[in-house]
Write a protein that holds these residues in place. Structure first.
Motif, PDB file in Angstrom:
ATOM      1  N   SER A 120      -3.934  35.249  26.871  1.00  0.00           N
ATOM      2  CA  SER A 120      -2.631  34.803  27.349  1.00  0.00           C
ATOM      3  C   SER A 120      -2.193  33.524  26.635  1.00  0.00           C
ATOM      4  CB  SER A 120      -2.697  34.563  28.858  1.00  0.00           C
ATOM      5  OG  SER A 120      -1.514  33.986  29.318  1.00  0.00           O
ATOM      6  N   VAL A 121      -3.092  32.554  26.530  1.00  0.00           N
ATOM      7  CA  VAL A 121      -2.772  31.288  25.851  1.00  0.00           C
ATOM      8  C   VAL A 121      -2.468  31.536  24.381  1.00  0.00           C
ATOM      9  CG1 VAL A 121      -3.792  29.117  25.067  1.00  0.00           C
ATOM     10  CG2 VAL A 121      -4.038  29.815  27.444  1.00  0.00           C
ATOM     11  N   LEU A 122      -3.285  32.324  23.696  1.00  0.00           N
ATOM     12  CA  LEU A 122      -3.062  32.581  22.270  1.00  0.00           C
ATOM     13  C   LEU A 122      -1.786  33.385  22.035  1.00  0.00           C
ATOM     14  CD1 LEU A 122      -6.655  33.214  20.921  1.00  0.00           C
ATOM     15  CD2 LEU A 122      -5.231  31.179  20.677  1.00  0.00           C
ATOM     16  N   GLY A 123      -1.459  34.292  22.947  1.00  0.00           N
ATOM     17  CA  GLY A 123      -0.211  35.049  22.817  1.00  0.00           C
ATOM     18  C   GLY A 123       1.008  34.153  22.916  1.00  0.00           C
ATOM     19  N   ARG A 124       1.016  33.256  23.908  1.00  0.00           N
ATOM     20  CA  ARG A 124       2.143  32.333  24.056  1.00  0.00           C
ATOM     21  C   ARG A 124       2.201  31.358  22.885  1.00  0.00           C
ATOM     22  NH1 ARG A 124       3.598  30.106  29.678  1.00  0.00           N
ATOM     23  NH2 ARG A 124       5.316  29.474  28.357  1.00  0.00           N
ATOM     24  N   TYR A 125       1.037  30.910  22.404  1.00  0.00           N
ATOM     25  CA  TYR A 125       1.037  29.982  21.273  1.00  0.00           C
ATOM     26  C   TYR A 125       1.516  30.687  20.000  1.00  0.00           C
ATOM     27  CZ  TYR A 125      -0.115  26.595  17.813  1.00  0.00           C
ATOM     28  OH  TYR A 125      -0.003  25.714  16.772  1.00  0.00           O
ATOM     29  N   ALA A 126       1.114  31.931  19.784  1.00  0.00           N
ATOM     30  CA  ALA A 126       1.560  32.670  18.600  1.00  0.00           C
ATOM     31  C   ALA A 126       3.073  32.861  18.615  1.00  0.00           C
ATOM     32  CB  ALA A 126       0.850  34.016  18.512  1.00  0.00           C
ATOM     33  N   THR A 127       3.639  33.125  19.790  1.00  0.00           N
ATOM     34  CA  THR A 127       5.094  33.236  19.903  1.00  0.00           C
ATOM     35  C   THR A 127       5.757  31.910  19.544  1.00  0.00           C
ATOM     36  OG1 THR A 127       4.866  34.913  21.609  1.00  0.00           O
ATOM     37  CG2 THR A 127       6.984  33.794  21.473  1.00  0.00           C
ATOM     38  N   HIS A 128       5.228  30.817  20.067  1.00  0.00           N
ATOM     39  CA  HIS A 128       5.760  29.493  19.734  1.00  0.00           C
ATOM     40  C   HIS A 128       5.630  29.216  18.237  1.00  0.00           C
ATOM     41  CE1 HIS A 128       6.317  25.158  19.667  1.00  0.00           C
ATOM     42  NE2 HIS A 128       5.131  25.044  19.108  1.00  0.00           N
ATOM     43  N   TYR A 129       4.471  29.528  17.666  1.00  0.00           N
ATOM     44  CA  TYR A 129       4.190  29.255  16.255  1.00  0.00           C
ATOM     45  C   TYR A 129       5.126  30.046  15.345  1.00  0.00           C
ATOM     46  CZ  TYR A 129       1.278  28.491  12.107  1.00  0.00           C
ATOM     47  OH  TYR A 129       0.812  28.127  10.874  1.00  0.00           O
ATOM     48  N   ASN A 130       5.403  31.296  15.680  1.00  0.00           N
ATOM     49  CA  ASN A 130       6.211  32.153  14.809  1.00  0.00           C
ATOM     50  C   ASN A 130       7.710  32.018  15.022  1.00  0.00           C
ATOM     51  OD1 ASN A 130       4.049  33.338  13.448  1.00  0.00           O
ATOM     52  ND2 ASN A 130       3.732  34.777  15.110  1.00  0.00           N
ATOM     53  N   HIS A 131       8.146  31.520  16.170  1.00  0.00           N
ATOM     54  CA  HIS A 131       9.578  31.517  16.460  1.00  0.00           C
ATOM     55  C   HIS A 131      10.181  30.126  16.620  1.00  0.00           C
ATOM     56  CE1 HIS A 131       9.913  35.854  17.065  1.00  0.00           C
ATOM     57  NE2 HIS A 131       8.713  35.770  17.599  1.00  0.00           N
ATOM     58  N   ARG A 132       9.482  29.189  17.242  1.00  0.00           N
ATOM     59  CA  ARG A 132      10.137  27.974  17.683  1.00  0.00           C
ATOM     60  C   ARG A 132       9.670  26.676  17.017  1.00  0.00           C
ATOM     61  NH1 ARG A 132      14.509  28.022  19.694  1.00  0.00           N
ATOM     62  NH2 ARG A 132      14.064  26.308  21.056  1.00  0.00           N
ATOM     63  N   ARG A 133       8.517  26.640  16.394  1.00  0.00           N
ATOM     64  CA  ARG A 133       8.015  25.372  15.850  1.00  0.00           C
ATOM     65  C   ARG A 133       8.832  24.959  14.632  1.00  0.00           C
ATOM     66  NH1 ARG A 133       5.483  26.271  11.040  1.00  0.00           N
ATOM     67  NH2 ARG A 133       4.933  28.442  10.765  1.00  0.00           N
ATOM     68  N   PRO A 134       9.000  23.653  14.410  1.00  0.00           N
ATOM     69  CA  PRO A 134       9.725  23.206  13.225  1.00  0.00           C
ATOM     70  C   PRO A 134       8.926  23.460  11.953  1.00  0.00           C
ATOM     71  CG  PRO A 134       9.028  21.348  14.579  1.00  0.00           C
ATOM     72  CD  PRO A 134       8.611  22.583  15.286  1.00  0.00           C
ATOM     73  N   HIS A 135       9.617  23.794  10.886  1.00  0.00           N
ATOM     74  CA  HIS A 135       8.985  24.129   9.620  1.00  0.00           C
ATOM     75  C   HIS A 135       9.519  23.182   8.556  1.00  0.00           C
ATOM     76  CE1 HIS A 135       7.763  26.513   6.153  1.00  0.00           C
ATOM     77  NE2 HIS A 135       7.002  27.197   6.975  1.00  0.00           N
ATOM     78  N   GLN A 136       8.625  22.448   7.887  1.00  0.00           N
ATOM     79  CA  GLN A 136       9.062  21.436   6.926  1.00  0.00           C
ATOM     80  C   GLN A 136       9.842  22.018   5.755  1.00  0.00           C
ATOM     81  OE1 GLN A 136       5.680  19.152   5.741  1.00  0.00           O
ATOM     82  NE2 GLN A 136       5.651  17.970   7.637  1.00  0.00           N
ATOM     83  N   ALA A 137       9.460  23.185   5.275  1.00  0.00           N
ATOM     84  CA  ALA A 137      10.148  23.778   4.128  1.00  0.00           C
ATOM     85  C   ALA A 137      11.556  24.246   4.489  1.00  0.00           C
ATOM     86  CB  ALA A 137       9.343  24.954   3.572  1.00  0.00           C
ATOM     87  N   LEU A 138      11.844  24.379   5.793  1.00  0.00           N
ATOM     88  CA  LEU A 138      13.168  24.808   6.246  1.00  0.00           C
ATOM     89  C   LEU A 138      13.961  23.648   6.841  1.00  0.00           C
ATOM     90  CD1 LEU A 138      12.100  28.140   7.984  1.00  0.00           C
ATOM     91  CD2 LEU A 138      13.092  27.864   5.712  1.00  0.00           C
ATOM     92  N   GLN A 139      13.682  22.422   6.414  1.00  0.00           N
ATOM     93  CA  GLN A 139      14.328  21.215   6.932  1.00  0.00           C
ATOM     94  C   GLN A 139      14.198  21.138   8.456  1.00  0.00           C
ATOM     95  OE1 GLN A 139      15.954  23.032   4.384  1.00  0.00           O
ATOM     96  NE2 GLN A 139      15.070  21.532   3.006  1.00  0.00           N
ATOM     97  N   LEU A 140      12.987  21.368   8.941  1.00  0.00           N
ATOM     98  CA  LEU A 140      12.603  21.303  10.352  1.00  0.00           C
ATOM     99  C   LEU A 140      13.342  22.304  11.239  1.00  0.00           C
ATOM    100  CD1 LEU A 140      12.104  17.485  10.798  1.00  0.00           C
ATOM    101  CD2 LEU A 140      10.394  19.227  10.329  1.00  0.00           C
ATOM    102  N   ALA A 141      13.765  23.426  10.654  1.00  0.00           N
ATOM    103  CA  ALA A 141      14.331  24.518  11.438  1.00  0.00           C
ATOM    104  C   ALA A 141      13.210  25.500  11.771  1.00  0.00           C
ATOM    105  CB  ALA A 141      15.423  25.226  10.638  1.00  0.00           C
ATOM    106  N   PRO A 142      13.309  26.220  12.884  1.00  0.00           N
ATOM    107  CA  PRO A 142      12.276  27.203  13.213  1.00  0.00           C
ATOM    108  C   PRO A 142      12.305  28.385  12.246  1.00  0.00           C
ATOM    109  CG  PRO A 142      13.810  26.897  15.051  1.00  0.00           C
ATOM    110  CD  PRO A 142      14.287  26.061  13.922  1.00  0.00           C
TER     111      PRO A 142
END
Length: 94
Positions: free
Chosen positions: A39-61
């Protein structure tokens, strides 16, 4: 193709995700059982793939689930993920 054992550079993307998930999620929680871990890894994977800021995208998800607001915002809304372990921030349009 099988990855050679103890070869850290063989699959850099997987190694990066595993290290980040350990540092940001599982090292800070007391995991009770396998169901809780999944459950924890599933929610974290969703956050990691959809919502976290990405430096190469000027901090856009990487894959936002809703349109990104323009730069004319005046406030930022915080939303807790995993019981407050991770906080997501999103701009609020004025």
């Amino acid at each position: 193709m099988k990855i050679p054992p103890r070869c850290l550079r063989a699959n850099a993307h997987a190694e990066r995700f595993i290290g980040t998930a350990r540092r940001e999620a599982t090292d800070r929680l007391l995991i009770i059982n396998e169901h809780h871990l999944r459950s924890v890894l599933g929610r974290y994977a969703t956050h990691y793939n959809h919502r976290r800021p990405h430096q190469a995208l000027q901090l856009a998800p990487p894959r936002p689930d809703r349109p990104i607001a323009e730069a004319d915002y005046t406030a930022i809304r915080r939303r807790p993920v995993l019981g407050g372990l991770i906080n997501e921030y999103e701009p609020v349009a004025a």
